[in-house]
Scaffold this motif. Sequence first.
Motif, PDB file in Angstrom:
ATOM      1  N   ILE A   1      70.021  70.230 -30.785  1.00 35.89           N
ATOM      2  CA  ILE A   1      68.819  70.361 -31.902  1.00 35.89           C
ATOM      3  C   ILE A   1      67.843  69.150 -31.480  1.00 35.89           C
ATOM      4  O   ILE A   1      68.346  67.969 -31.104  1.00 35.89           O
ATOM      5  CB  ILE A   1      69.487  70.474 -33.292  1.00 35.89           C
ATOM      6  N   VAL A   2      66.601  69.397 -31.498  1.00 34.67           N
ATOM      7  CA  VAL A   2      65.476  68.353 -31.439  1.00 34.67           C
ATOM      8  C   VAL A   2      64.604  68.363 -32.682  1.00 34.67           C
ATOM      9  O   VAL A   2      64.452  69.233 -33.311  1.00 34.67           O
ATOM     10  CB  VAL A   2      64.646  68.675 -30.018  1.00 34.67           C
ATOM     11  N   THR A   3      64.701  67.063 -33.093  1.00 35.83           N
ATOM     12  CA  THR A   3      64.271  66.896 -34.467  1.00 35.83           C
ATOM     13  C   THR A   3      62.977  65.962 -34.357  1.00 35.83           C
ATOM     14  O   THR A   3      62.741  65.254 -33.575  1.00 35.83           O
ATOM     15  CB  THR A   3      65.205  66.108 -35.359  1.00 35.83           C
ATOM     16  N   GLU A   4      62.263  65.898 -35.488  1.00 35.09           N
ATOM     17  CA  GLU A   4      61.255  64.841 -35.615  1.00 35.09           C
ATOM     18  C   GLU A   4      61.832  63.568 -35.320  1.00 35.09           C
ATOM     19  O   GLU A   4      61.121  62.768 -34.702  1.00 35.09           O
ATOM     20  CB  GLU A   4      60.593  64.873 -37.111  1.00 35.09           C
TER      21      GLU A   4
ATOM     22  N   HIS B   1      56.013  60.009 -21.845  1.00 38.43           N
ATOM     23  CA  HIS B   1      54.843  60.931 -21.505  1.00 38.43           C
ATOM     24  C   HIS B   1      55.327  62.435 -22.279  1.00 38.43           C
ATOM     25  O   HIS B   1      56.133  62.846 -21.637  1.00 38.43           O
ATOM     26  CB  HIS B   1      54.171  60.789 -20.369  1.00 38.43           C
ATOM     27  N   THR B   2      54.779  62.733 -23.195  1.00 36.97           N
ATOM     28  CA  THR B   2      55.409  64.100 -23.734  1.00 36.97           C
ATOM     29  C   THR B   2      55.021  65.137 -23.001  1.00 36.97           C
ATOM     30  O   THR B   2      55.781  66.039 -23.168  1.00 36.97           O
ATOM     31  CB  THR B   2      54.694  64.394 -25.214  1.00 36.97           C
ATOM     32  N   SER B   3      54.135  65.145 -21.837  1.00 39.07           N
ATOM     33  CA  SER B   3      53.836  66.330 -20.847  1.00 39.07           C
ATOM     34  C   SER B   3      55.090  66.277 -19.660  1.00 39.07           C
ATOM     35  O   SER B   3      55.221  67.024 -19.086  1.00 39.07           O
ATOM     36  CB  SER B   3      52.453  66.157 -20.236  1.00 39.07           C
ATOM     37  N   GLU B   4      55.635  64.869 -19.578  1.00 38.79           N
ATOM     38  CA  GLU B   4      56.698  64.848 -18.719  1.00 38.79           C
ATOM     39  C   GLU B   4      58.257  64.808 -19.253  1.00 38.79           C
ATOM     40  O   GLU B   4      59.247  65.424 -18.460  1.00 38.79           O
ATOM     41  CB  GLU B   4      56.635  63.945 -17.851  1.00 38.79           C
ATOM     42  N   ALA B   5      58.367  64.154 -20.318  1.00 34.01           N
ATOM     43  CA  ALA B   5      59.768  64.040 -20.938  1.00 34.01           C
ATOM     44  C   ALA B   5      60.247  65.416 -21.602  1.00 34.01           C
ATOM     45  O   ALA B   5      59.696  66.431 -22.009  1.00 34.01           O
ATOM     46  CB  ALA B   5      59.692  63.312 -22.305  1.00 34.01           C
ATOM     47  N   ARG B   6      61.446  65.723 -20.960  1.00 30.36           N
ATOM     48  CA  ARG B   6      62.375  67.129 -21.341  1.00 30.36           C
ATOM     49  C   ARG B   6      63.070  66.826 -22.583  1.00 30.36           C
ATOM     50  O   ARG B   6      63.488  65.707 -22.952  1.00 30.36           O
ATOM     51  CB  ARG B   6      63.155  67.359 -20.081  1.00 30.36           C
ATOM     52  N   VAL B   7      63.176  68.114 -23.093  1.00 33.70           N
ATOM     53  CA  VAL B   7      64.140  68.212 -24.313  1.00 33.70           C
ATOM     54  C   VAL B   7      65.417  67.708 -24.071  1.00 33.70           C
ATOM     55  O   VAL B   7      66.034  66.935 -24.815  1.00 33.70           O
ATOM     56  CB  VAL B   7      64.010  69.669 -25.019  1.00 33.70           C
ATOM     57  N   ARG B   8      66.104  67.991 -22.978  1.00 34.95           N
ATOM     58  CA  ARG B   8      67.425  67.476 -22.645  1.00 34.95           C
ATOM     59  C   ARG B   8      67.630  65.959 -22.706  1.00 34.95           C
ATOM     60  O   ARG B   8      68.723  65.538 -23.160  1.00 34.95           O
ATOM     61  CB  ARG B   8      67.690  68.106 -21.062  1.00 34.95           C
ATOM     62  N   GLN B   9      66.531  65.320 -22.621  1.00 38.56           N
ATOM     63  CA  GLN B   9      66.900  63.926 -22.438  1.00 38.56           C
ATOM     64  C   GLN B   9      66.728  63.514 -23.854  1.00 38.56           C
ATOM     65  O   GLN B   9      67.164  62.287 -24.259  1.00 38.56           O
ATOM     66  CB  GLN B   9      65.499  63.159 -21.892  1.00 38.56           C
TER      67      GLN B   9
ATOM     68  N   GLU C   1      55.464  70.246 -25.599  1.00 37.03           N
ATOM     69  CA  GLU C   1      55.484  71.827 -25.832  1.00 37.03           C
ATOM     70  C   GLU C   1      56.224  72.094 -27.056  1.00 37.03           C
ATOM     71  O   GLU C   1      55.775  72.881 -27.866  1.00 37.03           O
ATOM     72  CB  GLU C   1      56.222  72.658 -24.781  1.00 37.03           C
ATOM     73  N   VAL C   2      57.227  71.393 -27.351  1.00 37.80           N
ATOM     74  CA  VAL C   2      58.187  71.625 -28.552  1.00 37.80           C
ATOM     75  C   VAL C   2      57.190  71.153 -29.723  1.00 37.80           C
ATOM     76  O   VAL C   2      57.213  71.613 -30.784  1.00 37.80           O
ATOM     77  CB  VAL C   2      59.298  70.881 -28.453  1.00 37.80           C
ATOM     78  N   ALA C   3      56.463  70.079 -29.639  1.00 37.15           N
ATOM     79  CA  ALA C   3      55.817  69.200 -30.717  1.00 37.15           C
ATOM     80  C   ALA C   3      54.822  70.326 -31.167  1.00 37.15           C
ATOM     81  O   ALA C   3      54.563  70.366 -32.107  1.00 37.15           O
ATOM     82  CB  ALA C   3      55.309  67.973 -30.462  1.00 37.15           C
ATOM     83  N   GLU C   4      54.085  71.024 -30.328  1.00 42.54           N
ATOM     84  CA  GLU C   4      53.173  71.936 -30.475  1.00 42.54           C
ATOM     85  C   GLU C   4      53.605  72.988 -31.224  1.00 42.54           C
ATOM     86  O   GLU C   4      53.001  73.585 -32.291  1.00 42.54           O
ATOM     87  CB  GLU C   4      52.501  72.360 -29.388  1.00 42.54           C
ATOM     88  N   LYS C   5      54.746  73.677 -30.959  1.00 46.69           N
ATOM     89  CA  LYS C   5      55.462  74.650 -31.634  1.00 46.69           C
ATOM     90  C   LYS C   5      55.880  74.237 -32.940  1.00 46.69           C
ATOM     91  O   LYS C   5      55.725  75.222 -33.984  1.00 46.69           O
ATOM     92  CB  LYS C   5      56.572  75.069 -30.698  1.00 46.69           C
TER      93      LYS C   5
ATOM     94  N   ALA D   1      52.878  74.072 -35.325  1.00 47.65           N
ATOM     95  CA  ALA D   1      52.238  75.412 -35.456  1.00 47.65           C
ATOM     96  C   ALA D   1      53.067  76.040 -36.736  1.00 47.65           C
ATOM     97  O   ALA D   1      52.529  76.754 -37.371  1.00 47.65           O
ATOM     98  CB  ALA D   1      52.186  76.206 -34.335  1.00 47.65           C
ATOM     99  N   GLN D   2      54.360  76.033 -36.547  1.00 48.78           N
ATOM    100  CA  GLN D   2      55.236  76.425 -37.711  1.00 48.78           C
ATOM    101  C   GLN D   2      55.769  75.596 -38.853  1.00 48.78           C
ATOM    102  O   GLN D   2      56.423  75.910 -39.675  1.00 48.78           O
ATOM    103  CB  GLN D   2      56.610  77.090 -37.230  1.00 48.78           C
ATOM    104  N   ASN D   3      55.008  74.376 -38.733  1.00 49.42           N
ATOM    105  CA  ASN D   3      55.256  73.472 -39.912  1.00 49.42           C
ATOM    106  C   ASN D   3      56.885  73.024 -40.095  1.00 49.42           C
ATOM    107  O   ASN D   3      57.210  73.338 -41.260  1.00 49.42           O
ATOM    108  CB  ASN D   3      54.611  73.828 -41.149  1.00 49.42           C
ATOM    109  N   VAL D   4      57.482  72.986 -39.052  1.00 54.52           N
ATOM    110  CA  VAL D   4      59.054  72.811 -39.237  1.00 54.52           C
ATOM    111  C   VAL D   4      59.428  71.401 -38.546  1.00 54.52           C
ATOM    112  O   VAL D   4      58.627  70.853 -37.699  1.00 54.52           O
ATOM    113  CB  VAL D   4      59.975  73.782 -38.518  1.00 54.52           C
ATOM    114  N   GLY D   5      60.593  71.049 -38.906  1.00 56.99           N
ATOM    115  CA  GLY D   5      60.873  69.665 -38.526  1.00 56.99           C
ATOM    116  C   GLY D   5      62.109  69.436 -37.445  1.00 56.99           C
ATOM    117  O   GLY D   5      62.499  68.380 -37.014  1.00 56.99           O
ATOM    118  N   ALA D   6      62.480  70.561 -36.956  1.00 53.38           N
ATOM    119  CA  ALA D   6      63.553  70.865 -36.163  1.00 53.38           C
ATOM    120  C   ALA D   6      63.580  72.021 -35.235  1.00 53.38           C
ATOM    121  O   ALA D   6      62.891  72.935 -35.626  1.00 53.38           O
ATOM    122  CB  ALA D   6      64.801  70.462 -36.569  1.00 53.38           C
ATOM    123  N   ALA D   7      63.935  72.103 -33.890  1.00 55.58           N
ATOM    124  CA  ALA D   7      64.237  73.217 -33.274  1.00 55.58           C
ATOM    125  C   ALA D   7      65.379  73.258 -32.634  1.00 55.58           C
ATOM    126  O   ALA D   7      66.091  72.338 -32.113  1.00 55.58           O
ATOM    127  CB  ALA D   7      63.118  73.361 -32.158  1.00 55.58           C
TER     128      ALA D   7
END
Length: 134
Positions: A47-50, A62-70, A23-27, A30-36
């Motif tokens: 912060i989650v980065t490239e 698996h990107t559909s299962e792995a959570r940002v927190r991890q 989900e984060v990678a899609e966002k 879409a906004q052409n940014v390297g971090a959230a």
Amino acid sequence: MSTIGEMLGPAFIEVAPEDTLGEVAEKMRAQNVGAAVVRDYGKLIGIVTERDMLRAMAARVHTSEARVRQWMTEDPITAPPDMTTDEAAEIMLSKGFRHLPVVDGSTVLGILSLRRAVGGRRRPRGTEADDDRD
């Protein structure tokens, strides 16, 4: 000398720790940014980065299962909006990262990239400094 508050782009991405990396990678794409920035109950927690995404992919999650927190970088170094771009660039270079959350108190104002910080110090083409090159 420019401050980082003047250099911030108009948009940045905020995500939750329970969001998936996919989900984060899609966002981010879409906004052409390297971090959230990662917020939990309104508080900046990471912060989650490239690079974080790349670490996860290398671990074959698996990107559909792995959570940002991890995979996020917890408790990131932050900067106030009145810090100069030179100071911000020095922090990023000395600490080895490319994205710096900018905060005013507990309010996240944006994310400054190293590219933007360094690019803001360049002189426009056609200036005197440009003409002095041999």
